[in-house]
Design an enzyme around this catalytic site. Sequence first.
Site, short mmCIF file in Angstrom:
data_model
loop_
_atom_site.label_atom_id
_atom_site.label_comp_id
_atom_site.label_asym_id
_atom_site.label_seq_id
_atom_site.Cartn_x
_atom_site.Cartn_y
_atom_site.Cartn_z
N HIS A 17 0.84 -1.20 0.00
CA HIS A 17 0.00 0.00 0.00
C HIS A 17 0.88 1.26 0.00
CE1 HIS A 17 -3.14 -2.66 2.14
NE2 HIS A 17 -3.69 -2.35 0.98
N LYS A 41 -17.37 -6.70 8.14
CA LYS A 41 -16.19 -7.50 7.80
C LYS A 41 -15.32 -7.80 9.02
CE LYS A 41 -14.58 -7.54 3.12
NZ LYS A 41 -13.44 -7.20 2.27
N ARG A 88 -1.26 -6.44 -8.42
CA ARG A 88 -0.18 -7.40 -8.18
C ARG A 88 -0.22 -8.55 -9.18
NH1 ARG A 88 -2.23 -8.19 -2.17
NH2 ARG A 88 -4.04 -8.21 -3.54
N SER A 125 -2.70 -7.79 2.93
CA SER A 125 -3.07 -7.57 4.34
C SER A 125 -3.50 -8.88 4.98
CB SER A 125 -4.21 -6.56 4.42
OG SER A 125 -3.79 -5.30 4.00
O1 PNS Z 1 -8.33 -3.15 -0.08
P1 PNS Z 1 -9.53 -3.75 -0.75
O2 PNS Z 1 -10.27 -4.63 0.22
O3 PNS Z 1 -9.18 -4.45 -2.03
O4 PNS Z 1 -10.49 -2.52 -1.11
C1 PNS Z 1 -11.66 -2.73 -1.83
C2 PNS Z 1 -12.53 -1.45 -1.90
C3 PNS Z 1 -12.82 -0.93 -0.51
C4 PNS Z 1 -11.78 -0.38 -2.65
C5 PNS Z 1 -13.82 -1.86 -2.63
O5 PNS Z 1 -14.42 -2.90 -1.95
C6 PNS Z 1 -14.80 -0.72 -2.81
O6 PNS Z 1 -14.61 0.16 -3.61
N1 PNS Z 1 -15.89 -0.74 -2.00
C7 PNS Z 1 -16.93 0.26 -2.04
C8 PNS Z 1 -18.25 -0.32 -2.50
C9 PNS Z 1 -18.58 0.04 -3.95
O7 PNS Z 1 -18.44 1.16 -4.37
N2 PNS Z 1 -19.08 -0.97 -4.71
C10 PNS Z 1 -19.56 -0.82 -6.07
C11 PNS Z 1 -18.52 -0.50 -7.12
S1 PNS Z 1 -17.57 -1.84 -7.64
#
Ligand code: PNS
Length: 155
Positions: A17, A41, A88, A125
């Site tokens: 990150h 979560k 990645r 993570s």
């Molecule tokens: O670090 P992560 O867990 O890969 O992050 C994922 C994250 C938080 C960026 C993703 O889950 C997200 O954008 N969540 C918000 C919900 C949302 O907007 N969903 C619809 C669009 S795809």
Amino acid sequence: MTTALCPGSFDPPTNGHVDVVERTIGLFDRVVVAVIDNPAKEPLFSTEQRIGLIEEVHGDRVEVTSFGGLLVTHAREVGADVVVKGLRTVDDYEYENQMAQMNRHLTGMETVFMPTTPEFGFISSSLVKEVAKLGGSVSGLVPDVVDRALKERLS
Ligand code: PNS
């Protein structure tokens, strides 16, 4: 002025990150790091703790926020022009590309993908948490402040 939004769970922030956020700082005028606030979560670190850790690592070179709804809604709230995501693996690409296309469909928000620096490509993570919970060393995988927070949280 162009604002980039780096969203994620950051539970906890890793050196992967940090790499993506630091490189984003080098490319855009303003960087907002957005921590998803999703109590369902059951994160290891609270939203406030994750925000604090990111602030300790990047200081005032970023703004750190949290959000609980749609990413694109938060992006609009903070005045972001673009979302930046690290990639990645091919699996990351499949998942991130689908979300990027959904976000563009919803509001026209563009996503820029940043390939992870190879030395950080295996860090996640969830693996960091697993190794730390099982007593392994995560030194070099996370910032020192996160290493200390993990030891405290898991002691
Ligand atoms: O670090 P992560 O867990 O890969 O992050 C994922 C994250 C938080 C960026 C993703 O889950 C997200 O954008 N969540 C918000 C919900 C949302 O907007 N969903 C619809 C669009 S795809």
